[in-house]
Design a protein around this motif. Structure first.
Motif, short mmCIF file in Angstrom:
data_model
loop_
_atom_site.label_atom_id
_atom_site.label_comp_id
_atom_site.label_asym_id
_atom_site.label_seq_id
_atom_site.Cartn_x
_atom_site.Cartn_y
_atom_site.Cartn_z
N ASN A 1 0.81 -1.21 0.00
CA ASN A 1 0.00 0.00 0.00
C ASN A 1 0.85 1.26 0.00
O ASN A 1 0.46 2.28 -0.58
CB ASN A 1 -0.95 -0.01 1.19
N LYS B 1 1.59 1.81 -3.57
CA LYS B 1 0.39 2.33 -4.23
C LYS B 1 0.22 3.82 -3.95
O LYS B 1 -0.04 4.63 -4.86
CB LYS B 1 -0.85 1.57 -3.75
N SER C 1 -4.77 9.16 -3.45
CA SER C 1 -5.59 8.20 -4.21
C SER C 1 -7.07 8.40 -3.90
O SER C 1 -7.45 9.01 -2.90
CB SER C 1 -5.17 6.76 -3.88
#
Length: 426
Positions: free
Chosen positions: A116, A119, A288
């Motif tokens: 993560n 990401k 995000s």
């Protein structure tokens, strides 16, 4: 069931790649002691691989888990949130030394936290590349296997790894890689393989875990921070093994004064309950879209309750001070062994993150993985769990609970010393 019966079941039903080579099965545990299925008492110098800094079944953590079980076990926090998740996020934001105001996402394991973090870094920068370091260890998922700086046994049998992962040398002067060499190698990677404008982040452990318990110097960490700033890359620090008090600070990066953009953590967060976290600067963490981060079990109510209890234990029992004191005791004993035994070399510790290398030749720093394995086996026969690590498989690392009683600590260290003597390397 006894050990023999359980071993038979293991052989028949547990996949070979997942089966432990150990033949003893844990029946119960308390602080730094485990009793197996045959009733044998075992001293634990592994701590579940750095998970039990406050010891097996700390009473405050056990009670917090029991209390939470009477309330809510699971809702999936993205469906119906609960107090524990946001309270853990609040605490970690306050305690974690990232740049600016920190925001948090919770996951289940160290590997998930690293996945993560990548990401988030890609979303925040719009770039793909990630640079990691030789000897680094970040997990067993596909992205983290690609990021690891050691192939066997983590990636040997699993085919092609994800791309856009590049490598730079980690500074280990003992093995001939100076800080200057490492920085020059990193700059060369940016010049020849990973274009800075395409690179989202540099990911590193401030103290190598599986790679051998080698600590990067504050000056090296500051230089990496400066390189990230120069090129608009994010600095991600992996504190899965070094975090939560192992080094005498809550996070090892605090020894350097460097503030990363993202820190990942897991292991000793919750005294054995599965949880991990990604903590980063708010603008980075919010890059995000909605529902882009999470999972069914991430930040479970029970694990959050355990984490909050662990943080209370840290404050009430002065765990960071105990970690420093434990490290001093280990360092003193290791230094004696380095004088007394031809095979013990390069003793080191940062707080209670302590290790030494087992060598065949001190002058040449020649690793002796075979003797290292023999020492671990002999220790187990004498009732002590001891772990090896390192790029060359010749480092003995010590991850006993920080809360270990002094008499148990000394008993375990005496076993290590007896093993060194019995293997005739005095």
């Amino acid at each position: 069931m006894n050990n023999a019966q359980l071993n038979e079941l293991k052989t028949r039903y547990v996949a070979s790649g997942a089966a432990s080579p150990a033949t003893q099965f844990a029946e119960r545990a308390e602080n730094a002691l485990i009793w197996d299925a045959d009733g044998n008492r075992i001293i634990d110098f592994a701590g579940g691989i750095g998970v039990l800094n406050v010891g097996h079944r700390h009473p405050k953590v056990v009670q917090a888990v029991k209390d939470q079980l009477d309330k809510v076990m699971h809702t999936c926090q993205t469906v119906m949130p609960y107090e524990g998740y946001v309270k853990v996020a609040e605490k970690l934001s306050q305690l974690t030394p990232v740049r600016g105001h920190g925001k948090v996402m919770l996951a289940n394991s160290g590997a998930e936290a690293l996945e993560n973090a990548v990401k988030v870094a890609r979303a925040a920068t719009g770039r793909d590349n990630v640079i990691c370091f030789t000897g680094g260890y970040h997990g067993r998922t596909f992205m983290t296997m690609a990021m690891n700086g050691k192939v066997a046994p983590y990636a040997t049998d699993f085919g092609s790894m994800p791309g856009n992962v590049f490598r730079a040398p980690y500074p280990v002067p003992y093995h001939g890689v100076s800080e200057e060499d490492a920085l020059n190698g990193l700059k060369m990677t940016l010049k020849t393989d990973a274009n800075p404008s395409d690179t989202a982040a540099i990911v590193l452990e401030p103290v190598l875990g599986e790679g051998g318990f080698y600590a990067a110097s504050p000056s090296f960490l500051k230089a990496v921070r400066e390189i990230c700033d120069e090129h608009g890359m994010l600095m991600i620090v992996d504190e899965v093994q070094s975090g939560f008090g192992r080094t005498g600070k809550l996070f090892a990066i605090e020894h350097s004064g460097v503030e990363p953009d993202i820190i990942t953590m897991a292991k000793s967060m919750a005294d054995g309950m599965p949880i991990s976290a990604v903590v980063g600067t708010d603008k980075v963490m919010d890059a995000s879209g909605g529902n882009s981060l999470g999972g069914t079990y991430t930040g479970s109510p029970v694990s959050c309750a355990a984490t909050l209890a662990v943080l209370e234990v840290f404050e009430e029992e002065k765990i960071l001070e105990k970690s420093q004191a434990l490290g001093d005791k280990l360092g003193e004993r290791f230094a004696k062994w380095q004088q007394d035994f031809a095979c013990v070399d390069n003793v080191r510790h940062l707080g209670a993150m302590a290790a030494f290398d087992v060598v065949a030749d001190k002058a040449k720093h020649t690793p002796d993985a075979e003797l290292t394995g023999a020492l671990c086996k002999k220790a187990r026969e004498k009732g002590l769990i001891l772990l090896s690590c390192g790029l060359y498989g010749n480092t003995l690392r010590f991850l006993m609970p920080v809360t270990i009683e002094d008499d148990v600590l000394q008993e375990g260290l005496d076993i290590v010393e007896a093993c060194l003597k019995e293997l005739n390397h005095a």
